[in-house]
Motif scaffolding. Structure first.
Motif, PDB file in Angstrom:
ATOM      1  N   ALA A  14     -87.652  96.213  22.890  1.00 11.22           N
ATOM      2  CA  ALA A  14     -86.296  95.690  22.741  1.00 11.22           C
ATOM      3  C   ALA A  14     -86.070  95.233  21.307  1.00 11.22           C
ATOM      4  O   ALA A  14     -86.952  94.617  20.691  1.00 11.22           O
ATOM      5  CB  ALA A  14     -86.071  94.538  23.711  1.00 11.22           C
ATOM      6  N   LYS A  87     -81.788  97.718  23.970  1.00  5.14           N
ATOM      7  CA  LYS A  87     -81.976  96.766  25.060  1.00  5.14           C
ATOM      8  C   LYS A  87     -82.630  97.480  26.242  1.00  5.14           C
ATOM      9  O   LYS A  87     -82.486  98.707  26.380  1.00  5.14           O
ATOM     10  CB  LYS A  87     -80.620  96.208  25.495  1.00  5.14           C
ATOM     11  N   SER A 116     -89.075  95.251  27.510  1.00  4.67           N
ATOM     12  CA  SER A 116     -88.617  93.890  27.176  1.00  4.67           C
ATOM     13  C   SER A 116     -89.746  93.065  26.603  1.00  4.67           C
ATOM     14  O   SER A 116     -90.895  93.446  26.613  1.00  4.67           O
ATOM     15  CB  SER A 116     -88.057  93.227  28.418  1.00  4.67           C
TER      16      SER A 116
END
Length: 116
Positions: A14, A87, A116
């Motif tokens: 991310a 993202k 993430s």
């Protein structure tokens, strides 16, 4: 025949960036607008961005403006998608697309996975 071949996908953290490429063949690339779409697991394919034949006009999905940039090099018959500030929700298979006459042509897609 029309062929679209995407590349450049991969696994990225991310906040990272990727640049996708789509090389077209079998038609006069410089005469047609190009589009990028994406499809996340369990979801419908959605529009990402488009660019007109010369590269002077671009459009983006509202939720991607400012992070993604579409461009093209007509000399190389290639359309690009620069993706920044990625993202986890950007995880999807990304496809390039051209509409010629009444037929939609698609590449095989390139997987983008954002961790993430």
């Amino acid at each position: 025949q029309v062929q679209l071949v995407e590349s450049g996908g991969g696994l990225v953290q991310a906040g990272g960036s990727l640049r996708l490429s789509c090389v077209a063949s079998g038609y006069t690339f410089s005469l047609y607008p190009m589009r990028w779409y994406r499809q996340a697991p369990g979801k419908e394919r959605e529009f990402v961005a488009s660019i007109n034949y010369s590269g002077g006009i671009t459009n983006y999905s509202d939720n991607l403006k400012g992070r993604f940039t579409i461009s093209r090099d007509n000399a190389k018959s290639t359309v690009y998608l620069q993706m920044n500030s990625l993202k986890p929700e950007d995880t999807a298979v990304y496809y390039c697309n051209v509409l010629r006459a009444t037929t939609d042509y698609w590449g095989q897609g390139t997987q983008v996975t954002v961790s993430s």
